[in-house]
Design a protein around this motif. Structure first.
Motif, PDB file in Angstrom:
ATOM      1  N   TYR B  76       0.783  -1.317  -0.400  1.00  0.00           N
ATOM      2  CA  TYR B  76       0.007   0.340  -0.172  1.00  0.00           C
ATOM      3  C   TYR B  76       1.079   1.123   0.311  1.00  0.00           C
ATOM      4  CZ  TYR B  76      -3.665   3.304   1.283  1.00  0.00           C
ATOM      5  OH  TYR B  76      -4.394   4.138   1.655  1.00  0.00           O
ATOM      6  N   SER B  77       2.532   1.311   0.860  1.00  0.00           N
ATOM      7  CA  SER B  77       2.516   2.438   0.530  1.00  0.00           C
ATOM      8  C   SER B  77       3.514   3.071  -0.378  1.00  0.00           C
ATOM      9  CB  SER B  77       3.630   2.833   2.661  1.00  0.00           C
ATOM     10  OG  SER B  77       4.419   1.568   2.450  1.00  0.00           O
ATOM     11  N   GLU B  78       4.149   1.469  -0.775  1.00  0.00           N
ATOM     12  CA  GLU B  78       4.624   1.801  -2.250  1.00  0.00           C
ATOM     13  C   GLU B  78       3.841   1.866  -3.225  1.00  0.00           C
ATOM     14  OE1 GLU B  78       8.196  -1.412  -2.018  1.00  0.00           O
ATOM     15  OE2 GLU B  78       6.414  -2.010  -2.145  1.00  0.00           O
ATOM     16  N   GLN B  79       2.284   1.052  -3.396  1.00  0.00           N
ATOM     17  CA  GLN B  79       1.393   2.340  -4.431  1.00  0.00           C
ATOM     18  C   GLN B  79       1.380   3.602  -4.588  1.00  0.00           C
ATOM     19  OE1 GLN B  79      -2.137   0.098  -3.765  1.00  0.00           O
ATOM     20  NE2 GLN B  79      -1.478  -0.448  -6.389  1.00  0.00           N
ATOM     21  N   ALA B  80       1.816   4.237  -3.129  1.00  0.00           N
ATOM     22  CA  ALA B  80       1.347   5.744  -2.935  1.00  0.00           C
ATOM     23  C   ALA B  80       2.795   5.928  -3.188  1.00  0.00           C
ATOM     24  CB  ALA B  80       0.746   6.026  -0.813  1.00  0.00           C
ATOM     25  N   GLU B  81       3.715   6.093  -2.823  1.00  0.00           N
ATOM     26  CA  GLU B  81       4.857   6.960  -3.553  1.00  0.00           C
ATOM     27  C   GLU B  81       4.946   6.564  -5.078  1.00  0.00           C
ATOM     28  OE1 GLU B  81       9.190   4.935  -1.678  1.00  0.00           O
ATOM     29  OE2 GLU B  81       7.572   4.521  -0.133  1.00  0.00           O
ATOM     30  N   LYS B  82       4.470   5.320  -5.653  1.00  0.00           N
ATOM     31  CA  LYS B  82       4.467   5.775  -7.620  1.00  0.00           C
ATOM     32  C   LYS B  82       3.752   7.056  -7.454  1.00  0.00           C
ATOM     33  CE  LYS B  82       7.562   3.043  -9.071  1.00  0.00           C
ATOM     34  NZ  LYS B  82       8.056   3.538  -8.748  1.00  0.00           N
ATOM     35  N   LEU B  83       2.048   7.113  -6.991  1.00  0.00           N
ATOM     36  CA  LEU B  83       1.348   7.959  -7.562  1.00  0.00           C
ATOM     37  C   LEU B  83       2.246   9.050  -7.084  1.00  0.00           C
ATOM     38  CD1 LEU B  83      -1.646   6.275  -6.255  1.00  0.00           C
ATOM     39  CD2 LEU B  83      -1.946   7.747  -7.939  1.00  0.00           C
ATOM     40  N   GLN B  84       2.786   9.049  -5.807  1.00  0.00           N
ATOM     41  CA  GLN B  84       4.134  10.000  -5.616  1.00  0.00           C
ATOM     42  C   GLN B  84       4.456  11.251  -6.966  1.00  0.00           C
ATOM     43  OE1 GLN B  84       5.848  10.069  -1.899  1.00  0.00           O
ATOM     44  NE2 GLN B  84       6.520  12.276  -2.547  1.00  0.00           N
ATOM     45  N   GLU B  85       4.965   9.755  -7.837  1.00  0.00           N
ATOM     46  CA  GLU B  85       5.569  10.266  -8.970  1.00  0.00           C
ATOM     47  C   GLU B  85       4.613  10.607 -10.048  1.00  0.00           C
ATOM     48  OE1 GLU B  85       8.272   7.377  -9.559  1.00  0.00           O
ATOM     49  OE2 GLU B  85       8.824   7.482  -6.724  1.00  0.00           O
ATOM     50  N   MET B  86       3.174  10.806  -9.873  1.00  0.00           N
ATOM     51  CA  MET B  86       2.959  10.541 -11.127  1.00  0.00           C
ATOM     52  C   MET B  86       1.599  12.078 -10.844  1.00  0.00           C
ATOM     53  SD  MET B  86       1.087   7.008 -11.777  1.00  0.00           S
ATOM     54  CE  MET B  86       1.677   5.755 -11.257  1.00  0.00           C
ATOM     55  N   GLY B  87       1.542  12.509 -12.031  1.00  0.00           N
ATOM     56  CA  GLY B  87       0.487  13.804 -12.244  1.00  0.00           C
ATOM     57  C   GLY B  87      -0.555  13.734 -13.044  1.00  0.00           C
ATOM     58  N   MET B  88      -2.060  13.572 -12.672  1.00  0.00           N
ATOM     59  CA  MET B  88      -2.837  13.640 -14.252  1.00  0.00           C
ATOM     60  C   MET B  88      -3.821  14.613 -14.414  1.00  0.00           C
ATOM     61  SD  MET B  88      -5.771  10.598 -15.265  1.00  0.00           S
ATOM     62  CE  MET B  88      -7.171  10.484 -16.047  1.00  0.00           C
ATOM     63  N   LEU B  89      -3.980  14.681 -15.493  1.00  0.00           N
ATOM     64  CA  LEU B  89      -4.784  15.567 -15.656  1.00  0.00           C
ATOM     65  C   LEU B  89      -6.214  15.248 -16.187  1.00  0.00           C
ATOM     66  CD1 LEU B  89      -6.208  19.250 -16.601  1.00  0.00           C
ATOM     67  CD2 LEU B  89      -4.471  18.421 -19.150  1.00  0.00           C
ATOM     68  N   PHE B  90      -7.300  15.910 -16.344  1.00  0.00           N
ATOM     69  CA  PHE B  90      -8.728  14.830 -15.810  1.00  0.00           C
ATOM     70  C   PHE B  90      -9.340  15.562 -17.092  1.00  0.00           C
ATOM     71  CE2 PHE B  90      -7.594  13.355 -12.013  1.00  0.00           C
ATOM     72  CZ  PHE B  90      -8.343  11.664 -11.912  1.00  0.00           C
ATOM     73  N   GLN B  91     -10.236  15.079 -17.504  1.00  0.00           N
ATOM     74  CA  GLN B  91     -11.513  16.105 -19.015  1.00  0.00           C
ATOM     75  C   GLN B  91     -11.697  16.692 -18.077  1.00  0.00           C
ATOM     76  OE1 GLN B  91     -13.396  12.711 -20.592  1.00  0.00           O
ATOM     77  NE2 GLN B  91     -14.412  13.914 -22.213  1.00  0.00           N
ATOM     78  N   ASN B  92     -12.274  16.598 -17.429  1.00  0.00           N
ATOM     79  CA  ASN B  92     -13.419  17.516 -17.596  1.00  0.00           C
ATOM     80  C   ASN B  92     -12.524  18.307 -15.530  1.00  0.00           C
ATOM     81  OD1 ASN B  92     -13.273  15.891 -15.053  1.00  0.00           O
ATOM     82  ND2 ASN B  92     -15.194  15.782 -14.159  1.00  0.00           N
ATOM     83  N   SER B  93     -11.360  18.589 -16.014  1.00  0.00           N
ATOM     84  CA  SER B  93     -10.387  19.224 -15.041  1.00  0.00           C
ATOM     85  C   SER B  93     -10.458  18.587 -13.681  1.00  0.00           C
ATOM     86  CB  SER B  93     -10.209  21.210 -14.615  1.00  0.00           C
ATOM     87  OG  SER B  93     -10.408  21.439 -15.888  1.00  0.00           O
ATOM     88  N   ALA B  94     -11.582  18.348 -12.715  1.00  0.00           N
ATOM     89  CA  ALA B  94     -11.545  17.559 -11.435  1.00  0.00           C
ATOM     90  C   ALA B  94     -11.225  18.795 -10.764  1.00  0.00           C
ATOM     91  CB  ALA B  94     -11.732  16.156 -12.098  1.00  0.00           C
ATOM     92  N   LEU B  95     -11.266  19.815 -10.578  1.00  0.00           N
ATOM     93  CA  LEU B  95     -10.699  20.542  -9.785  1.00  0.00           C
ATOM     94  C   LEU B  95     -12.036  20.449  -8.739  1.00  0.00           C
ATOM     95  CD1 LEU B  95     -10.077  24.008 -11.674  1.00  0.00           C
ATOM     96  CD2 LEU B  95      -8.657  22.481 -10.898  1.00  0.00           C
ATOM     97  N   PHE B  96     -10.957  20.792  -7.336  1.00  0.00           N
ATOM     98  CA  PHE B  96     -11.813  20.689  -6.009  1.00  0.00           C
ATOM     99  C   PHE B  96     -12.579  21.832  -5.589  1.00  0.00           C
ATOM    100  CE2 PHE B  96      -7.855  18.103  -5.051  1.00  0.00           C
ATOM    101  CZ  PHE B  96      -8.429  16.983  -5.269  1.00  0.00           C
ATOM    102  N   ASP B  97     -14.064  22.127  -6.047  1.00  0.00           N
ATOM    103  CA  ASP B  97     -14.215  23.401  -5.772  1.00  0.00           C
ATOM    104  C   ASP B  97     -14.585  23.815  -4.458  1.00  0.00           C
ATOM    105  OD1 ASP B  97     -16.370  21.796  -5.072  1.00  0.00           O
ATOM    106  OD2 ASP B  97     -17.155  21.461  -7.527  1.00  0.00           O
ATOM    107  N   SER B  98     -13.889  23.129  -3.887  1.00  0.00           N
ATOM    108  CA  SER B  98     -14.180  24.110  -2.034  1.00  0.00           C
ATOM    109  C   SER B  98     -13.448  24.694  -2.337  1.00  0.00           C
ATOM    110  CB  SER B  98     -14.672  22.328  -1.492  1.00  0.00           C
ATOM    111  OG  SER B  98     -13.375  22.021  -1.467  1.00  0.00           O
ATOM    112  N   LEU B  99     -12.358  24.205  -2.619  1.00  0.00           N
ATOM    113  CA  LEU B  99     -11.036  24.686  -2.210  1.00  0.00           C
ATOM    114  C   LEU B  99     -10.505  25.812  -3.696  1.00  0.00           C
ATOM    115  CD1 LEU B  99      -8.564  21.466  -1.819  1.00  0.00           C
ATOM    116  CD2 LEU B  99      -9.689  23.147   0.174  1.00  0.00           C
TER     117      LEU B  99
END
Lengths: 264, 264
Positions: B76-99
């Motif tokens: 689980y923690s290795e997976q989290a580390e891998k995700l830390q090295e990835m970025g993603m631009l979503f089709q609908n941007s998926a910005l957090f609308d409360s921030l």
């Protein structure tokens, strides 16, 4: 679905319902455990926690206060009409304070908060789910359960007892106001009867109930929001489910807790 | 074996929903520092493939190796580390609308799993967000305190791009980066993507059905049709492919081997 002979299709449907029910219970239990256990793993998202605490504890105050005030008043009024024929008016203070602290305070405050906060949580998290914001959290290496669910569960568990304490006080105040102004009881007598009737254990158990209710409300809001699928309609359905499930669970747990603590 | 080992290596990846095969035996290699574009019609399995590589969805069989490690065998923690090295631009941007915008951009710095790096404080994170917003051509000082719903679609896309690159990821994913934008804004976003990727030296995978965009941002292109990769090659050869499926798709022809499935 496989083709089946008519008499057996009902058995199959029954079996499917039971299996779905078990599956659902398991999913919910896992969700609750994951939400709870993340309290012990840093980081803890304090900003979300304080925001939820403010929303649940402070902004629910007017709703809960008015509900408690009028419920306390109506109990005084109803027990007076019921009891005046037996000339046991002195029992009214007794009834009001026990009903409010043991049952009405926690249950009514819980139901109001379920409608207000449970629905809002389900709608917010549901919208985040259907607009990919929860996937976005994952890609930003943030555990969505830890970020969204854990702080809300904790905030609701802390906020509800506080709200119920206020509801207890205002409920008794409602009964007092009606009894003194409308039914012309002596204020000193009413207060003395109230203090005589209530025990600290009644209030404490009411507050324990409140904490359990708070947890259930937030759990239902987060769980149904998290599982919503398919756009605006899905979010609407999730919101409804969250409020209905929270209200029913709340009453079921109210019975169970009462059975544990009071029935002897 | 003079060939360097690919950054992302996918072998025999299959995924089905019920009896519906979405991905069949996908094999692809993405070399470090290159840009890989997957084209294909709606429902060809592009999004599912992307979600599998990101680890948001588990395949039925096959392996996805990033830096030589199968991502489905990580803890689980290795997976989290891998995700830390990835970025993603979503089709609908998926910005957090409360921030606010700046917190969106700095989200992973403030909240994400960060191994070996101290969590950024808010002032630092804000400075960094400001820099990244300028990098994607936005007037950072004026918009960083706005909320996502106050921006146009093109600006939201830019903020989404800024959020995806803010933590300087090694791999960036783009889900239809130009969909929903006018052609000029599409070209601008494409140029930004190429620019940013060059500056960061990241490896990228994009999915799109915009041919112009595919040629602008891609080094390698693959076409996905009914869950299978039917063509792979250099981006500049895409328009001259003699594969009848690719030819029909890239030129948007009505006649050809691809029949759009209208029936569900």
């Amino acid at each position: 679905m496989y083709q089946m002979k008519r008499p057996w299709i009902w058995v199959a449907m029954l079996g499917r319902m039971v299996l779905n029910g078990i599956k659902e219970t398991g999913t919910l239990a896992l969700f609750a455990i994951r939400g709870f256990i993340n309290i012990f793993y840093p980081p803890f998202y304090w900003r979300i926690f304080w925001g939820s605490l403010l929303d649940i504890g402070y902004l629910s105050l007017p709703v809960v206060a008015l509900t408690a005030l009028f419920s306390g008043g109506v109990i005084a009024l109803q027990s007076y009409t019921g009891m005046s024929q037996y000339h046991v008016n002195s029992a009214i203070a007794n009834i009001v304070v026990l009903a409010v602290t043991r049952e009405l305070g926690p249950v009514l405050a819980g139901l109001m908060v379920a409608g207000r906060v449970g629905a809002a949580m389900a709608a917010e998290i549901g919208t985040m789910q259907v607009t990919n914001q929860i996937d976005a959290l994952k890609t930003l290496s943030t555990n969505p359960i830890k970020y969204l669910v854990t702080p809300r569960l904790l905030a609701a568990t802390f906020a509800l007892p506080f709200l119920v304490l206020i509801a207890d006080i205002l409920g008794v105040l409602g009964g007092f106001t009606v009894s003194v102004i409308k039914l012309e009881f002596s204020p000193e007598g009413y207060i003395a009867a109230t203090l005589n009737a209530v025990k600290p254990i009644d209030i404490t158990i009411g507050l324990v109930k409140a904490a359990v209710f708070g947890f259930l409300i937030a759990l239902m809001g987060c769980y149904h929001g998290y599982r919503s699928r398919g756009g605006a309609q899905g979010v609407g359905a999730a919101t409804t489910s969250a409020v209905v499930a929270a209200s029913i669970l709340l009453l079921v747990f109210d019975y169970l807790l009462t059975d544990i603590f009071f029935a002897k | 074996m003079n060939q360097p080992y690919p950054k992302i290596r996918i072998r025999n990846l299959s995924k089905s929903f019920g009896s519906n095969y979405v991905l069949r035996n996908i094999n692809m290699d993405v070399m470090k520092g290159t840009s890989f574009v997957i084209i294909g019609g709606s429902g060809s399995g592009k999004s599912v493939l992307l979600r599998c590589i990101l680890g948001l969805m588990a395949p039925d069989s096959g392996t996805i190796e990033i830096d030589g490690k199968n991502i489905f065998e990580l803890s689980y923690s290795e997976q989290a580390e891998k995700l830390q090295e990835m970025g993603m631009l979503f089709q609908n941007s998926a910005l957090f609308d409360s921030l606010p915008i700046w917190e969106n951009v700095a989200f992973s710095l403030l909240n994400g799993h960060r191994k070996n790096q101290p969590r950024a404080n808010r002032a630092q994170a804000r400075k960094r967000a400001n820099r990244v917003l300028k990098l994607v051509g936005l007037d950072a000082n004026n918009i960083e305190d706005l909320y996502p719903n106050e921006l146009s679609g093109g600006m939201q896309k830019r903020v989404g791009l800024a959020r995806a690159i803010a933590s300087k990821p090694e791999i960036i994913f783009f889900d239809e980066p130009t969909t929903g934008l006018d052609p000029i804004m599409g070209a601008i976003i494409d140029n930004l993507i190429v620019d940013c990727v060059k500056k960061l030296g990241s490896t990228t995978i994009a999915i799109t059905h915009d041919m112009a965009s595919a040629q602008r941002i891609g080094d390698q292109v693959a076409m996905l049709y009914k869950g299978e990769l039917i063509w792979q090659g250099e981006a500049d050869k895409l328009m001259y492919s003699d594969n009848p499926y690719v030819h029909q798709f890239t030129h948007g022809l009505y006649e050809g081997p691809i029949k759009m499935e209208i029936k569900v």
